[in-house]
Design a protein around this motif. Structure first.
Motif, short mmCIF file in Angstrom:
data_model
loop_
_atom_site.label_atom_id
_atom_site.label_comp_id
_atom_site.label_asym_id
_atom_site.label_seq_id
_atom_site.Cartn_x
_atom_site.Cartn_y
_atom_site.Cartn_z
N THR A 255 53.97 22.27 22.27
CA THR A 255 53.66 23.64 21.82
C THR A 255 53.25 23.73 20.35
O THR A 255 53.32 24.80 19.74
CB THR A 255 54.82 24.62 22.10
OG1 THR A 255 55.94 24.31 21.28
CG2 THR A 255 55.19 24.61 23.57
N ILE A 256 52.82 22.62 19.77
CA ILE A 256 52.31 22.66 18.39
C ILE A 256 50.99 23.44 18.38
O ILE A 256 50.12 23.20 19.22
CB ILE A 256 52.09 21.24 17.83
CG1 ILE A 256 53.44 20.55 17.63
CG2 ILE A 256 51.31 21.27 16.52
CD1 ILE A 256 54.31 21.17 16.55
N PRO A 257 50.83 24.39 17.43
CA PRO A 257 49.60 25.20 17.40
C PRO A 257 48.48 24.55 16.59
O PRO A 257 48.74 23.82 15.62
CB PRO A 257 50.07 26.50 16.74
CG PRO A 257 51.23 26.10 15.90
CD PRO A 257 51.86 24.90 16.53
N TYR A 258 47.25 24.86 16.99
CA TYR A 258 46.04 24.44 16.29
C TYR A 258 45.17 25.67 16.08
O TYR A 258 45.03 26.51 16.98
CB TYR A 258 45.27 23.39 17.11
CG TYR A 258 45.99 22.07 17.27
CD1 TYR A 258 45.62 20.96 16.53
CD2 TYR A 258 47.05 21.94 18.17
CE1 TYR A 258 46.28 19.75 16.67
CE2 TYR A 258 47.72 20.74 18.33
CZ TYR A 258 47.33 19.64 17.58
OH TYR A 258 47.98 18.45 17.72
N ILE A 259 44.56 25.76 14.91
CA ILE A 259 43.74 26.92 14.56
C ILE A 259 42.27 26.51 14.44
O ILE A 259 41.94 25.53 13.76
CB ILE A 259 44.20 27.56 13.23
CG1 ILE A 259 45.67 27.97 13.32
CG2 ILE A 259 43.32 28.75 12.87
CD1 ILE A 259 45.97 29.03 14.35
N THR A 260 41.41 27.28 15.10
CA THR A 260 39.96 27.11 14.98
C THR A 260 39.36 28.43 14.53
O THR A 260 39.77 29.49 14.99
CB THR A 260 39.34 26.68 16.32
OG1 THR A 260 39.84 25.38 16.67
CG2 THR A 260 37.82 26.62 16.25
N VAL A 261 38.38 28.34 13.63
CA VAL A 261 37.65 29.54 13.17
C VAL A 261 36.17 29.33 13.45
O VAL A 261 35.61 28.28 13.10
CB VAL A 261 37.87 29.79 11.66
CG1 VAL A 261 37.01 30.96 11.18
CG2 VAL A 261 39.35 30.07 11.38
N LEU A 262 35.54 30.30 14.10
CA LEU A 262 34.12 30.26 14.37
C LEU A 262 33.55 31.66 14.20
O LEU A 262 34.29 32.65 14.15
CB LEU A 262 33.82 29.71 15.76
CG LEU A 262 34.29 30.52 16.98
CD1 LEU A 262 33.46 30.14 18.20
CD2 LEU A 262 35.76 30.24 17.28
N ASP A 263 32.22 31.74 14.11
CA ASP A 263 31.60 33.05 13.97
C ASP A 263 31.04 33.52 15.30
O ASP A 263 31.18 32.86 16.33
CB ASP A 263 30.54 33.05 12.85
CG ASP A 263 29.35 32.16 13.14
OD1 ASP A 263 29.16 31.74 14.30
OD2 ASP A 263 28.59 31.86 12.20
N PHE A 264 30.39 34.69 15.27
CA PHE A 264 29.89 35.29 16.51
C PHE A 264 28.70 34.52 17.09
O PHE A 264 28.27 34.81 18.21
CB PHE A 264 29.50 36.74 16.27
CG PHE A 264 30.67 37.70 16.18
CD1 PHE A 264 31.94 37.24 15.91
CD2 PHE A 264 30.48 39.05 16.37
CE1 PHE A 264 33.02 38.12 15.83
CE2 PHE A 264 31.54 39.94 16.30
CZ PHE A 264 32.82 39.47 16.02
#
Length: 250
Positions: free
Chosen positions: A40-49
């Motif tokens: 259950t370790i979280p990972y963050i991704t950021v992307l645009d539209f």
């Protein structure tokens, strides 16, 4: 041929199932939290539209951290506890420079404002609100009174229970029908059952006729509770395995 069509904006696949999605409509950015099912370790991704990725599967150090909001360059994370829904810990992560972070273990997350994160010191249950400023990178005790909550204009389709329009009478084996608007046009979506599996179709229409249609998901074991969410004339949805995030322009 009609100029009003449905086109794929992007398709992004993640290593692990998606748990949370946060939107910054003004900056047209999406923050997504995935979690490894084994630990259950979280990972963050950021992307645009447009599907351009700015931060790719950034691993958080502990499973207690979770995505709270995104505003421009800042991903806001808060800490949760198994024993309490409110746990001290607020983390501001600058997604374009992930080494630039502001971590406050002694504060609780209260909400996102325009240019600020609303926080409260640990062990205080009411009052004493303070504010992390994205501009000064400091905790402030007061902010201008005209500052308002940071809100996105997110639309969810509504279930359509009236009689089908004449141009939709050809749809025979649908088990539901959903509707939303895009300017002067309408979006229709529905689950279609085939051999114990479901597909989802999306149609674009005016008041008289279907202008375009496409199949957006196939081979579902179960129907989705919520097919998509919409910002302006762009829709976003997760596939059945929750590891593929897809967007269409309509």
């Amino acid at each position: 041929m009609s100029k009003y069509t449905i086109s794929n904006a992007f398709s992004q696949t993640f290593r692990f199932p998606v748990w949370k999605i946060e939107i910054d409509e003004i900056s047209r950015l999406i923050a997504i939290e995935c979690r490894d099912p084994e630990n259950t370790i979280p990972y963050i991704t950021v992307l645009d539209f447009k599907g351009i990725v700015y931060l790719d599967h950034f691993r958080l150090p502990e499973k207690e951290w979770t995505l709270a909001a995104i505003q421009d360059q800042v991903v806001v994370l808060r800490k949760v506890s198994e024993n309490s829904p409110v746990s001290p810990g607020v983390w501001m992560l600058f997604h374009q420079k992930p080494d630039t972070t502001y971590l406050y273990h002694q504060y609780q997350y209260l909400g996102i404002l325009n240019g600020y994160v609303h926080v409260r010191p640990q062990h205080i249950t009411a009052g004493f609100e303070q504010y992390f400023s994205f501009l000064s990178k400091e905790i402030l005790t007061t902010i201008p009174s005209e500052i308002k909550p940071y809100e996105n204009d997110i639309v969810f389709p509504l279930e359509f229970n009236a009689q089908k329009p004449s141009f939709l009478q050809h749809i025979k084996n649908n088990e539901d029908l959903w509707i939303s608007k895009c300017n002067d046009h309408f979006l229709w979506s529905y689950h279609e059952k085939r051999d114990k599996k479901y597909t989802i179709r999306l149609l674009l229409s005016d008041k008289k006729q279907v202008l375009d249609e496409t199949l957006i998901i196939s081979d579902l074991d179960l129907k989705l509770v919520q097919i998509y969410f919409q910002i302006g004339c762009q829709i976003f949805l997760l596939t059945h395995n929750k590891q593929e995030f897809v967007s269409y322009l309509v």
